[in-house]
Design an enzyme around this catalytic site. Structure first.
Site, PDB file in Angstrom:
ATOM      1  N   GLY A  10       1.065  -1.642   0.060  1.00  0.00           N
ATOM      2  CA  GLY A  10       0.075   0.365  -0.096  1.00  0.00           C
ATOM      3  C   GLY A  10       0.940   1.293   0.157  1.00  0.00           C
ATOM      4  O   GLY A  10       1.820   1.473   0.278  1.00  0.00           O
ATOM      5  N   GLY A  36      -3.303  -2.013  -2.437  1.00  0.00           N
ATOM      6  CA  GLY A  36      -2.276  -1.777  -2.886  1.00  0.00           C
ATOM      7  C   GLY A  36      -2.064  -2.316  -3.995  1.00  0.00           C
ATOM      8  O   GLY A  36      -3.004  -2.461  -5.032  1.00  0.00           O
ATOM      9  N   TYR A 147     -14.656   2.280   9.268  1.00  0.00           N
ATOM     10  CA  TYR A 147     -13.369   2.247   8.705  1.00  0.00           C
ATOM     11  C   TYR A 147     -13.134   2.698  10.703  1.00  0.00           C
ATOM     12  O   TYR A 147     -12.327   1.931  11.053  1.00  0.00           O
ATOM     13  CB  TYR A 147     -13.156   2.917   7.815  1.00  0.00           C
ATOM     14  N   ARG A 188      -8.499   9.969  -2.543  1.00  0.00           N
ATOM     15  CA  ARG A 188      -8.495  11.325  -1.423  1.00  0.00           C
ATOM     16  C   ARG A 188      -8.399  12.634  -1.733  1.00  0.00           C
ATOM     17  O   ARG A 188      -7.588  12.792  -3.222  1.00  0.00           O
ATOM     18  CB  ARG A 188      -6.756  10.576  -0.945  1.00  0.00           C
TER      19      ARG A 188
END
Ligand code: UDP
Length: 313
Positions: A10, A36, A147, A188
């Site tokens: 990752g 990843g 998460y 992101r």
């Protein structure tokens, strides 16, 4: 030293793998490659002290592995887009996966364990900046819960294994990190804005852009993780690793536009549920206990990250 890194393919894990190989350690990586990428390990793939196991930590039989000096547990989708896409995998690798790794640590006599937790355990924080003593404000039912809550479970089981079995387990609460090896499409904010700016496409700010984050360059984050794993006398400690340089998303978009000399327009889109309004680490413990603080300024880190993304576009 013999090191195990879950999630070593990752974004952050690949930098940690590189660091340990440079130190002359034997490094085993376990990664199921759902988020990843082997591209992140290309430069070390044929290294004589490196082994990569393509497997899922919630299923893999660890019994053939040796005893490790340090087990780093980084495996987990970590970008909101990715963990919303893989919510069950995220829940399980941070809960059942952490349990399985701690059991392996116990049975193999491995010496040390570092769990990478997250600033997301603070949820939408009501205390600012966030010290480790803050318990957080998390919606257990929302889209981020897979998460946030599984990382909270991860911390709970790590501290339980310290108390019940006296294992040397440490926890790093990582704040927003950016840098080379971020996936182009992982969603992101830093990767989105850079790719959009380089491709002269609209830069997408979610909400009004006044929400804040504090961005840490990946070499600083990895240095903090390494210091937390290698400093003596930190069994059971949880430490924030992040850069306190807090910015709004409007500021971030403006800086990236300026460095890339992009003519992209800035557009505003709908904000997702439970998006934290502000986030900034209190790093007093990291300074005092690890002698660590970030060194790379945002403009410097963004310039390096932009150069990396230019090679992908
Ligand atoms: N964000 C944004 N535009 C994007 C991606 C993200 O404005 O294209 C915002 C997002 O709503 C959040 C912040 O940037 O407020 C940071 O998002 P990211 O997904 O990087 O991580 P988070 O800190 O939310 O886990």
């Amino acid at each position: 030293m013999t090191i195990l890194i879950t999630g070593g393919a990752g974004f952050i894990g690949s930098h940690l793998t590189q660091l340990h190989l440079e130190r002359g350690d034997d490094v085993y990586v376990i990664d199921n490659l759902i988020t990843g990428s082997l591209r992140n390990l290309e430069t070390v793939a044929n290294h004589p002290h490196f082994q990569c196991i393509n497997a899922d930590i919630t299923q893999y039989d660890f019994s053939s592995l040796p005893s490790f000096d340090t087990i780093y547990h980084l495996a987990s989708p970590a970008s909101p887009i990715q963990y919303k896409k893989y919510p069950v995998e995220t829940l399980l690798c941070n809960s059942f996966g952490t349990y399985r790794l701690l059991e392996f640590m116990k049975s193999s006599g491995s010496k040390r364990f570092l769990f990478t937790s997250t600033s997301e355990i603070y949820g939408d924080p009501l205390v600012h900046p966030q010290p480790e003593s803050y318990w957080g404000n998390v919606n257990t039912l929302g889209p981020r819960a897979c998460y946030d809550e599984s990382k909270r479970f991860g911390e709970a089981i790590c501290s339980t294994y310290v108390r019940k079995y006296n294992l040397d387990v440490r926890m790093a609460r990582l704040f927003n990190t950016y840098g080379p090896n971020m996936e182009k499409n992982d969603g992101r904010v830093v990767s989105n804005f850079i790719v959009q700016a380089l491709e002269q496409k609209p830069i997408t700010i979610y909400g009004d852009g006044t929400q804040t984050r504090s961005f840490c360059y990946v070499s600083d984050t990895v240095d903090g993780i390494y210091k937390l794993a290698t400093t003596e006398g930190l069994k059971g400690e949880v430490i924030n690793i992040g850069n306190p340089d807090e910015r709004t998303m409007i500021e971030l978009a403006t800086i990236i536009k300026k460095i890339t000399l992009s003519s992209s327009e800035i557009v505003f889109q709908e904000l997702d549920a439970d998006d934290p309004k502000k986030r900034k680490p209190d790093i007093a413990h990291a300074k005092a206990k690890l002698g660590w603080e970030p060194k790379v300024a945002l403009s410097e880190g963004l310039t390096a990250t932009i150069s990396y993304f230019k090679t992908l576009i």
